[in-house]
Enzyme design. Structure first.
Site: not given
Length: 285
Positions: A68, A143, A170, A185-186, A188, A242
């Site tokens: 990926d 993302d 925060k 990532y979202s 996770s 990246q």
């Protein structure tokens, strides 16, 4: 689909590619199809390659050999072109690269006959505005992530959606993801899985100080504005894990969907929930 030139982008140092790449180039050459290859692919073929951003120029199809991460890099090289991307899994998880090595040549034949299934994955644009001027702009397939650049320091972000104030976060960071990125990532960070064709953007806080701060899904037509309130360069913007840039105090980030999509060739019989069961091991004990 009439194909005269194909681009090939590869993950480096994959043992299987030393056998696959020469076979693929020979197979394409036997059909009179020219190949533009990046430097990583050239290492497998023992030939000369092009810088990766130059590979898609003039191609009717781009083949990705890797995982990926390689696909995300290839998507950035394709940019806003409509060139279809043919993803072959030589990596680990391979959530987006669903075509296996054994399926490469049959699926290429299918694609050349126009029998392929195309998934359109919308891109997310993020502009960094400083003192009212746009200093940089990125397109993301997965993302845009704002994260802390200092050790053990939370960051302060004011977030607006279509000029409506949402929250003063925060947190360790904030993820703005596409439906494609909802399984990255979202996910996770506790975000939801969004079906790829749902026209939405997800805002997911990373380890927020207030436990009531939860992921929010907004319409694809929304414009998200994020203002950094922390000291200069205490925040870093990363696109698709990246590329990115340091963020200064009072910089504003404008995130919105673009009219452009990545055209991703998918196996004809493999559907989204099949991938979830296979890759995320749903239903296993």
């Amino acid at each position: 689909m009439r194909v005269e030139t194909v681009g090939i982008i590869s993950k480096p140092n994959v043992p299987a590619a030393f056998e696959l790449v020469p076979k693929l180039l020979q197979w394409l050459n036997g059909r009179g199809i020219a190949a533009r290859i990046d430097e990583e692919t050239a290492a497998y073929a023992k030939s000369e390659g092009l810088p990766r951003p130059d590979v898609p120029e003039g191609c009717e199809l781009v083949i990705v050999l890797g995982g990926d991460g390689t696909l995300l890099s290839a998507a950035r090289a394709i940019g806003r072109r409509e060139t279809p991307l043919f993803p072959v899994n030589l990596g680990g998880l391979g959530f987006l690269t669903a075509i296996t090595i054994d399926e490469v040549f049959p699926e290429l034949e299918r694609a050349f006959r126009g029998e392929h299934r195309m998934a359109k994955r919308r891109l997310l644009n993020t502009e960094v505005q400083r003192a009212g001027q746009v200093v940089t702009s990125y397109d993301a397939l997965n993302d845009a992530v704002l994260s802390k650049a200092d050790i053990a320091r939370m960051i302060d972000l004011d977030v607006y959606v279509d000029a409506q104030f949402v929250c003063a976060y925060k947190a360790d960071g904030l993820i703005v993801s596409t439906p494609t990125g909802s399984t990255a990532y979202s996910l996770s960070a506790g975000g939801p899985i969004i079906f790829p064709s749902v026209p939405a953007i997800c805002i997911t806080p990373i380890c927020p100080h207030m436990l009531t701060n939860r992921p929010v899904i907004v319409p694809e037509t929304s414009v998200i504005r994020i203002v950094s309130r922390g000291p200069d360069e205490s925040v870093f913007l990363t696109i698709d894990g990246q590329v990115g840039t340091p963020i200064r105090q009072n910089d504003a980030l404008i995130c919105h969907s673009t009219p452009y999509c990545l055209n991703l060739i998918r196996p004809p019989r493999q559907l989204f929930f099949d991938v979830l069961r296979q890759k995320l091991k749903w239903g296993e004990r």
